[in-house]
Design a protein around this motif. Sequence first.
Motif, short mmCIF file in Angstrom:
data_model
loop_
_atom_site.label_atom_id
_atom_site.label_comp_id
_atom_site.label_asym_id
_atom_site.label_seq_id
_atom_site.Cartn_x
_atom_site.Cartn_y
_atom_site.Cartn_z
N ARG A 128 -68.12 -25.12 -18.72
CA ARG A 128 -69.30 -24.34 -18.34
C ARG A 128 -70.56 -24.88 -19.01
O ARG A 128 -71.63 -24.94 -18.40
N ALA A 129 -70.41 -25.31 -20.25
CA ALA A 129 -71.55 -25.86 -20.96
C ALA A 129 -71.99 -27.19 -20.34
O ALA A 129 -73.18 -27.44 -20.14
N LEU A 130 -71.02 -28.05 -19.99
CA LEU A 130 -71.34 -29.34 -19.40
C LEU A 130 -72.01 -29.19 -18.03
O LEU A 130 -72.93 -29.93 -17.69
N ALA A 131 -71.52 -28.22 -17.25
CA ALA A 131 -72.03 -28.03 -15.89
C ALA A 131 -73.27 -27.14 -15.85
O ALA A 131 -73.90 -27.03 -14.80
N GLY A 132 -73.59 -26.51 -16.96
CA GLY A 132 -74.71 -25.59 -16.96
C GLY A 132 -74.49 -24.41 -16.03
O GLY A 132 -75.42 -23.94 -15.37
N ALA A 133 -73.26 -23.93 -15.98
CA ALA A 133 -72.89 -22.88 -15.03
C ALA A 133 -73.23 -21.50 -15.57
O ALA A 133 -73.16 -21.24 -16.78
N ARG A 134 -73.58 -20.63 -14.64
CA ARG A 134 -73.78 -19.23 -15.00
C ARG A 134 -72.42 -18.57 -15.23
O ARG A 134 -71.40 -19.04 -14.72
N PRO A 135 -72.38 -17.45 -15.95
CA PRO A 135 -71.09 -16.80 -16.22
C PRO A 135 -70.33 -16.40 -14.97
O PRO A 135 -69.10 -16.37 -14.98
#
Length: 300
Positions: free
Chosen positions: A133-140
Amino acid sequence: MLRGAPWLYEWIYQAFFVSASPPPPSPLTALIARRLERRTPEPPPDAVVSTFHLAAQVAGRMRLRGRLGAPSLVLVTDFAVHRMWSHPGNDRYLCPDEASARAVAERTGRPACRVAPVVRPGFRRADDGGRLRALAGARPDERIVLVSAGAWGVGGVVETARGLAASGRYLPVVLCGRNRRLLARIREDGIGHALGWRDDMPGLMAGAYALVDNAAGQTCREAFACGLPVVTHRPIPGHGRDGAEAMARAGLSAFARSPAELLETLDGLADERVRAARARRVDLLFDAVRAEQVIRAALG
């Protein structure tokens, strides 16, 4: 060949790998065998374990001709076991399921058994998935779908990622392997997120909603170990397509034959009952003897 002329690979696969009549001995096999004989270490190995079909042909040839004194075992890494895996000179075959073990035993007359998939222990451990999630910059609330192009970075993964992104329901993260051109193209086009070669796949898989694969190879086995559902889409020709169909027939994965079917299949994975049913079939893969045990037994 898979990048520039996939039709040629398909022709070779049909002509030599799965044809009704056995293919003639390959001059390439004889050449590699001669080179390998010169490189055989001293003292000689206790065993030879092949994990690629050409290596299995070479080791079988050497063993049959008395040029290899150590036991030769073949760890079959394809779900669709084509004839190029099979050589009567090898001592034992370690296969992904009972059907492939029977097929190999009939072709070679050699012992064959089912073994659990060989994956690193880290894939069987829980992880919080925060790294992906951090690498992809994804929302929760975003569902991340890993799109695998294998170590070579081949296949129609750009089209797959574009369709997932356009749906607005999934965030594609493309695993580009060692293909730097593919990595650059995904990043330039702004289609989801792209990653090059990674050695932290257990943590990445823990943060994904599903894996979309195109080759039915080792990445699928790693996803199975993590409990990550696998969907095949746009498989590469030859062994990729046949392996995908074999996995789907066994209930281990789904084979989405169109972009619409891919989205429909991924939507269906939101149902925990669907995921649980798939997980039960996958667990049976690991309910088998480990390859290491068979190899140790062969050494006496």
